[in-house]
Design an enzyme around this catalytic site. Structure first.
Site, PDB file in Angstrom:
ATOM      1  N   SER A  27       0.836  -1.206   0.000  1.00 33.87           N
ATOM      2  CA  SER A  27       0.000   0.000   0.000  1.00 33.87           C
ATOM      3  C   SER A  27       0.868   1.251   0.000  1.00 33.87           C
ATOM      4  O   SER A  27       0.361   2.364   0.014  1.00 33.87           O
ATOM      5  CB  SER A  27      -0.951   0.000   1.202  1.00 33.87           C
ATOM      6  OG  SER A  27      -0.225  -0.145   2.409  1.00 33.87           O
ATOM      7  N   ASN A 114      -1.990  -2.527  13.074  1.00 30.74           N
ATOM      8  CA  ASN A 114      -3.451  -2.372  13.102  1.00 30.74           C
ATOM      9  C   ASN A 114      -3.894  -1.129  13.867  1.00 30.74           C
ATOM     10  O   ASN A 114      -4.767  -0.386  13.409  1.00 30.74           O
ATOM     11  CB  ASN A 114      -4.104  -3.617  13.700  1.00 30.74           C
ATOM     12  CG  ASN A 114      -3.848  -4.857  12.854  1.00 30.74           C
ATOM     13  OD1 ASN A 114      -3.246  -4.751  11.776  1.00 30.74           O
ATOM     14  ND2 ASN A 114      -4.289  -6.009  13.318  1.00 30.74           N
ATOM     15  N   HIS A 161     -39.994  23.170 -10.013  1.00 32.61           N
ATOM     16  CA  HIS A 161     -40.203  22.307 -11.185  1.00 32.61           C
ATOM     17  C   HIS A 161     -39.607  22.932 -12.436  1.00 32.61           C
ATOM     18  O   HIS A 161     -40.081  22.679 -13.546  1.00 32.61           O
ATOM     19  CB  HIS A 161     -41.700  22.029 -11.427  1.00 32.61           C
ATOM     20  CG  HIS A 161     -42.453  21.675 -10.190  1.00 32.61           C
ATOM     21  ND1 HIS A 161     -42.586  20.372  -9.737  1.00 32.61           N
ATOM     22  CD2 HIS A 161     -43.067  22.454  -9.269  1.00 32.61           C
ATOM     23  CE1 HIS A 161     -43.289  20.379  -8.610  1.00 32.61           C
ATOM     24  NE2 HIS A 161     -43.583  21.625  -8.288  1.00 32.61           N
ATOM     25  N   SER A 282     -13.319  25.572 -27.197  1.00 28.83           N
ATOM     26  CA  SER A 282     -13.487  24.320 -27.935  1.00 28.83           C
ATOM     27  C   SER A 282     -12.353  24.189 -28.948  1.00 28.83           C
ATOM     28  O   SER A 282     -11.877  25.180 -29.498  1.00 28.83           O
ATOM     29  CB  SER A 282     -14.831  24.345 -28.656  1.00 28.83           C
ATOM     30  OG  SER A 282     -14.813  23.485 -29.776  1.00 28.83           O
ATOM     31  N   LYS A 288     -16.832  29.102 -28.821  1.00 31.35           N
ATOM     32  CA  LYS A 288     -17.290  28.553 -27.541  1.00 31.35           C
ATOM     33  C   LYS A 288     -16.606  29.153 -26.320  1.00 31.35           C
ATOM     34  O   LYS A 288     -15.430  29.476 -26.318  1.00 31.35           O
ATOM     35  CB  LYS A 288     -17.093  27.032 -27.526  1.00 31.35           C
ATOM     36  CG  LYS A 288     -17.998  26.281 -28.488  1.00 31.35           C
ATOM     37  CD  LYS A 288     -19.472  26.477 -28.207  1.00 31.35           C
ATOM     38  CE  LYS A 288     -19.937  25.778 -26.956  1.00 31.35           C
ATOM     39  NZ  LYS A 288     -20.086  24.338 -27.126  1.00 31.35           N
ATOM     40  N   ASN A 290     -17.023  27.641 -22.604  1.00 37.62           N
ATOM     41  CA  ASN A 290     -17.713  26.564 -21.901  1.00 37.62           C
ATOM     42  C   ASN A 290     -17.462  26.593 -20.392  1.00 37.62           C
ATOM     43  O   ASN A 290     -16.362  26.910 -19.959  1.00 37.62           O
ATOM     44  CB  ASN A 290     -17.262  25.208 -22.455  1.00 37.62           C
ATOM     45  CG  ASN A 290     -17.685  25.006 -23.899  1.00 37.62           C
ATOM     46  OD1 ASN A 290     -18.736  25.507 -24.305  1.00 37.62           O
ATOM     47  ND2 ASN A 290     -16.883  24.311 -24.664  1.00 37.62           N
ATOM     48  N   GLU A 295     -18.896  21.818 -14.855  1.00 38.80           N
ATOM     49  CA  GLU A 295     -19.251  20.462 -15.289  1.00 38.80           C
ATOM     50  C   GLU A 295     -18.383  19.422 -14.588  1.00 38.80           C
ATOM     51  O   GLU A 295     -18.851  18.344 -14.218  1.00 38.80           O
ATOM     52  CB  GLU A 295     -19.086  20.335 -16.803  1.00 38.80           C
ATOM     53  CG  GLU A 295     -20.075  21.188 -17.585  1.00 38.80           C
ATOM     54  CD  GLU A 295     -19.628  21.356 -19.029  1.00 38.80           C
ATOM     55  OE1 GLU A 295     -19.645  20.356 -19.775  1.00 38.80           O
ATOM     56  OE2 GLU A 295     -19.242  22.477 -19.420  1.00 38.80           O
ATOM     57  N   TYR A 322      -9.482  -6.592  12.859  1.00 41.72           N
ATOM     58  CA  TYR A 322      -8.796  -6.106  11.661  1.00 41.72           C
ATOM     59  C   TYR A 322      -8.734  -7.187  10.580  1.00 41.72           C
ATOM     60  O   TYR A 322      -8.448  -8.347  10.853  1.00 41.72           O
ATOM     61  CB  TYR A 322      -7.364  -5.651  11.984  1.00 41.72           C
ATOM     62  CG  TYR A 322      -6.640  -5.160  10.748  1.00 41.72           C
ATOM     63  CD1 TYR A 322      -6.763  -3.847  10.320  1.00 41.72           C
ATOM     64  CD2 TYR A 322      -5.900  -6.037   9.949  1.00 41.72           C
ATOM     65  CE1 TYR A 322      -6.144  -3.399   9.157  1.00 41.72           C
ATOM     66  CE2 TYR A 322      -5.270  -5.599   8.780  1.00 41.72           C
ATOM     67  CZ  TYR A 322      -5.405  -4.280   8.400  1.00 41.72           C
ATOM     68  OH  TYR A 322      -4.805  -3.845   7.240  1.00 41.72           O
ATOM     69  N   GLN A 327      -7.247  -2.147   4.357  1.00 39.09           N
ATOM     70  CA  GLN A 327      -6.206  -1.351   3.700  1.00 39.09           C
ATOM     71  C   GLN A 327      -6.785  -0.484   2.584  1.00 39.09           C
ATOM     72  O   GLN A 327      -6.265   0.585   2.280  1.00 39.09           O
ATOM     73  CB  GLN A 327      -5.136  -2.295   3.138  1.00 39.09           C
ATOM     74  CG  GLN A 327      -4.015  -1.603   2.413  1.00 39.09           C
ATOM     75  CD  GLN A 327      -2.813  -2.518   2.249  1.00 39.09           C
ATOM     76  OE1 GLN A 327      -2.115  -2.791   3.213  1.00 39.09           O
ATOM     77  NE2 GLN A 327      -2.598  -3.008   1.046  1.00 39.09           N
ATOM     78  N   LYS A 330      -8.160   3.637   2.637  1.00 33.76           N
ATOM     79  CA  LYS A 330      -7.437   4.877   2.337  1.00 33.76           C
ATOM     80  C   LYS A 330      -7.722   5.401   0.937  1.00 33.76           C
ATOM     81  O   LYS A 330      -7.825   6.615   0.724  1.00 33.76           O
ATOM     82  CB  LYS A 330      -5.936   4.640   2.512  1.00 33.76           C
ATOM     83  CG  LYS A 330      -5.544   4.596   3.975  1.00 33.76           C
ATOM     84  CD  LYS A 330      -4.172   4.011   4.204  1.00 33.76           C
ATOM     85  CE  LYS A 330      -4.186   2.502   4.119  1.00 33.76           C
ATOM     86  NZ  LYS A 330      -5.029   1.854   5.145  1.00 33.76           N
TER      87      LYS A 330
HETATM   88  N1  ARG Z   1      -1.148  -1.342   5.357  1.00 36.09           N
HETATM   89  C1  ARG Z   1      -2.059  -1.851   6.308  1.00 36.09           C
HETATM   90  C2  ARG Z   1      -3.400  -1.108   6.184  1.00 36.09           C
HETATM   91  O1  ARG Z   1      -3.422  -0.139   5.544  1.00 36.09           O
HETATM   92  C3  ARG Z   1      -1.539  -1.681   7.673  1.00 36.09           C
HETATM   93  C4  ARG Z   1      -2.054  -2.689   8.631  1.00 36.09           C
HETATM   94  C5  ARG Z   1      -1.547  -4.033   8.225  1.00 36.09           C
HETATM   95  N2  ARG Z   1      -1.802  -4.970   9.264  1.00 36.09           N
HETATM   96  C6  ARG Z   1      -1.612  -6.269   9.062  1.00 36.09           C
HETATM   97  N3  ARG Z   1      -1.835  -7.040  10.072  1.00 36.09           N
HETATM   98  N4  ARG Z   1      -1.230  -6.773   7.918  1.00 36.09           N
HETATM   99  O2  ARG Z   1      -4.387  -1.501   6.715  1.00 36.09           O
END
Ligand code: ARG
Length: 463
Positions: A27, A114, A161, A282, A288, A290, A295, A322, A327, A330
């Site tokens: 991640s 976690n 309306h 455009s 144009k 715009n 939008e 958890y 993950q 995010k």
């Molecule tokens: N990158 C993980 C997340 O965003 C962090 C927690 C990972 N925990 C684990 N036990 N693998 O959630």
């Protein structure tokens, strides 16, 4: 494998992770933006570990120095977010150990990724609300109020309306949006209360047998409270859902404004002129101008609404506590945050760089019987029950339509033939401007009410 690339959890495995495993579970490509919050959390955690005797003062100093050097490198752009490490927590911990050695290996005492990620996200969202979203909403509100200030006497049709309904002050129309964005601000402030709870110390799920001081950590990080249950604290993402929900609703409000203004900027309406600097052209049609920014506000709302749906779907049926599914949270939180922040800024800029065409607005109030309700209320003033007054005026409007006239064009004889309570004073009630000047209920769309509304907003939000 180069020992530098080894995972912190490698010891238990019989072989190195497959390349697919590495690339699929990482991640760091998106959670690196949490680095500041991750370091802040680690520093508070280390501080606490030292205060309860799990780190020496000397080790704490080394950890602080290590993070200071990491921070410098990240800021100057020389830090390498090593993709071989899974996530921001492991990247920073590995870098710390590389720089300061042994003391770095003690940092993760009584902590899990976690509770660490739950902490980082809460810190991130709290900052996003405080530093970007609340100021962004306030800024947009002020831009709309500034627009409204010069337009209290400007008359325009209100639509229901999408049909002409009643005359209103342009300022009243603008302030209707201020109400929406101010409710958004209140909603973020309310959601913030549930963000402002410290999960650190929950560990992986059950807390720890070590003598940590969760309250000290929470205090250092400026949290109002400590999460009450380690199982919940390590797996709760309600605060993300609430945040995304607030973002999605604010975006929804922005789309209503965008849609109105796109329409108002058409040649057909001609109510609004957006400054050239905020229009696009455009590639093919030379004439144009715009309203692409509006939008795109409308279009980007899909991201925020998608984020909310994504988060709800992520949590649905997720067993305690958890799970790695989390993950993905995010991606959604960042999308909602980025989208709203950018759109708030653009909307405020457009509000500050657009002009309403007072003549076109007023001209649009001349036709369409915007004064019909006013006339019915005039008759109520003369003692006629409203239902009857409604019918009298309905018949007059139908007659006007047949003969191509407006109510104010009708001679007194015609009016009196429809209802003998009508007196020549009626002409001071007919026409959009007369109606506008007579609104008297609290919160109504006339100039007097609007001036009170503006004063109240100014008192609350300042200049
Ligand atoms: N990158 C993980 C997340 O965003 C962090 C927690 C990972 N925990 C684990 N036990 N693998 O959630």
């Amino acid at each position: 494998m180069n020992p530098k690339d080894a995972k912190s959890w490698q010891a238990r495995m019989s072989k190195a992770a497959h390349a697919l495993t590495v690339s699929f579970v990482e991640s760091i490509s998106f959670d690196r933006r949490l680095w500041r919050h991750d370091i802040a959390g680690s520093l508070a955690h280390a501080e606490m570990l030292a205060s309860v005797g799990l780190l020496t003062r000397k080790e704490l100093r080394r950890i602080r120095a290590g993070f200071a050097s990491i921070e410098r490198d990240i800021e100057s752009g020389t830090f390498r977010f090593d993709p071989a490490q899974e996530d921001i927590h492991m990247v920073l911990e590995a870098a710390l150990i590389e720089r300061i050695g042994e003391p770095g290996k003690k940092l993760h005492t009584a902590r899990s990724r976690n509770d660490q990620i739950a902490l980082d996200l809460r810190l991130y969202i709290r900052d996003a609300i405080d530093r970007e979203i609340l100021p962004g909403l306030r800024n947009l509100e002020k831009a709309l109020i500034a627009m409204a200030e010069g337009e209290t006497e400007t008359v325009m049709p209100a639509y229901t309306h999408m049909q002409r309904a009643q005359p209103i002050s342009l300022a009243a129309y603008l302030l209707a949006y201020v109400e929406q964005f101010d409710r958004d601000r209140q909603r973020f402030l309310d959601a913030r209360k549930r963000v402002d709870v410290c999960p650190l110390g929950a560990g992986a799920v059950a807390g720890t047998t070590l003598p940590i001081d969760r309250r000290a950590v929470a205090r250092m990080l400026g949290f109002a409270a400590v999460a009450g249950n380690s199982i919940d604290a390590s797996s709760d993402r309600d605060f993300c859902v609430e945040f995304a929900s607030c973002c999605a609703l604010a975006m929804t409000h922005l789309t209503r404004l965008a849609e109105d203004w796109i329409l108002y900027a058409t040649q057909e309406f001609g109510f609004l002129r957006i400054d050239d600097a905020f229009c696009t052209g455009s590639s093919m049609m030379p004439q144009k101008r715009n309203p692409d920014l509006l939008e795109l506000i409308r279009g980007k709302t899909g991201r925020a609404v998608g984020a909310l749906n994504g988060l709800l779907t992520l949590l649905k049926g997720l067993p305690l506590a958890y799970n790695r599914d989390l993950q993905e949270d995010k991606i959604h939180v960042f999308a909602a945050h980025d989208t709203l922040t950018a759109c708030l800024e653009v909307a405020a800029a457009i509000a500050g760089n657009s002009r309403f065409d007072r003549r076109r607005l007023e001209a649009a109030t001349r036709y369409g019987f915007l004064d019909a309700t006013g006339l019915a209320e005039y008759l109520v003033g003369k003692g006629l029950p409203f239902r009857q007054a409604h019918q009298v005026v309905g018949r007059l409007v139908a007659e006007c339509e047949r003969t191509g006239r407006e109510l104010a064009d009708l001679p007194i004889q015609t009016l009196q033939a429809a209802c003998d309570r009508i007196r020549p004073d009626v002409y001071r009630y007919l026409g959009a401007r007369n109606v506008l000047a007579r609104y008297r209920s609290e919160g109504s769309a006339g100039p007097a009410s609007v001036r009170r509304q503006i004063a109240a907003w100014r008192k609350r939000l300042g200049r």
